[in-house]
Design a protein around this motif. Structure first.
Motif, short mmCIF file in Angstrom:
data_model
loop_
_atom_site.label_atom_id
_atom_site.label_comp_id
_atom_site.label_asym_id
_atom_site.label_seq_id
_atom_site.Cartn_x
_atom_site.Cartn_y
_atom_site.Cartn_z
N ILE A 25 5.48 -4.89 1.03
CA ILE A 25 4.65 -5.81 0.24
C ILE A 25 5.34 -6.16 -1.07
N ALA A 32 -1.80 -12.16 -2.16
CA ALA A 32 -3.13 -11.93 -1.61
C ALA A 32 -3.40 -12.89 -0.46
N LEU A 36 -0.43 -8.90 7.42
CA LEU A 36 0.47 -7.80 7.75
C LEU A 36 0.44 -7.57 9.26
N VAL A 65 -5.15 -1.91 -1.71
CA VAL A 65 -3.90 -2.65 -1.47
C VAL A 65 -4.08 -3.68 -0.36
N ILE A 66 -4.85 -3.34 0.66
CA ILE A 66 -5.05 -4.23 1.79
C ILE A 66 -6.55 -4.37 2.08
N VAL A 76 -3.01 -8.58 2.75
CA VAL A 76 -2.83 -8.09 1.39
C VAL A 76 -4.10 -8.43 0.61
#
Length: 261
Positions: A25, A32, A36, A65-66, A76
């Motif tokens: 990342i 954002a 992934l 984070v995700i 993200v």
């Protein structure tokens, strides 16, 4: 992804996979909303079980984070606005500017009204006294973030009803134009869920979580501003700096009596 799981390392596989994804990342400068790889792809790429993948992704999701969207995939997460609004008399404008983003307001209401009993009590004025009410839907980088309603005694800022609050800080305006300098205040945060109207304003679903911030601010001994603000729970977090004060002997004495043999 070129990194691989080191099977000779004492570090758990899920932890290694988590670090690989964090590096991916960062080095690819993913933004954002960028997608992934899915669970099955990660399992195949790194030759690990689905349990390993799920644990790594669960920790990344917990850490913000995700985000994982059922039926769509893993993305993200948007960066949340770190707001110090509960520990210092900053406004959202200052907090958003500090992170390099842009805040603008859609002013829904800006008028002088008589204070009802609740507003009058908070501002320590007589019921029916004139107050300026400002309702703003506030956008961070063009995304709806907060719906806030602010009340001020009319005599504190008599020209405020005509000021343009689209792209400026209310607190800075109070200081610069009206010589009103906030000195202290009281703020509280509570959790709530969005109703239909609030959800539509904030571009979220009815029932989604929101954080409700209630505040009264003083200039010296006088309350000069109060507001209620509804923040999107998926875009905001409140940061508080804590310190511990060493307890006095008087505070420790009851505990010592209880624990004494």
């Amino acid at each position: 992804m070129t990194s691989a799981i080191d099977r000779t390392s004492p570090l758990p596989f899920y932890y290694q996979l988590k670090q690989i994804l964090l590096t991916e990342i960062r080095e690819r400068d993913l933004a954002a909303g960028d997608r992934l790889p899915g669970d099955h792809e990660l399992c195949a790429t790194f030759d690990v079980s689905r349990t390993v993948v799920r644990q790594a992704l669960a920790e990344l999701e917990t850490e913000g984070v995700i985000v994982r969207v059922k039926g769509r995939g893993t993305f993200v997460a948007p960066e949340k606005t770190a707001e110090r609004l509960v520990q210092s008399l900053t406004g959202l404008y200052e907090d958003v500017a500090a992170r390099g983003s842009h805040l603008r307001s859609e002013v829904r209401r800006q008028e002088v009204v008589p204070a009802d009993e609740q507003i009058a009590a908070q501002l320590e004025i007589q019921p029916g006294s004139p107050v300026v009410v400002v309702e703003r839907l506030r956008f961070v980088d063009d995304e709806p973030w907060v719906l806030a309603t602010t009340y001020l005694p009319h005599d504190v800022a008599p020209g405020l009803v005509d000021d343009d609050l689209t792209d400026q800080s209310l607190y800075a305006l109070l200081e610069r134009r009206y010589d009103v300098h906030l000195t202290h205040g009281r703020r509280g945060v509570e959790a709530a869920v969005a109703g239909d109207a609030l959800a539509a304003d904030l571009a979220i679903k009815p029932g989604d979580p929101v954080l409700v911030l209630r505040s009264t601010s003083h200039a010296g001994d006088r309350p000069v501003e109060m507001f209620v603000a509804y923040h999107r729970g998926d875009r905001s977090r409140f940061e508080v700096t804590l310190s511990r004060t060493r307890p006095t002997d008087a505070q420790l004495e009851p505990l010592m009596r209880v624990t004494a043999p």
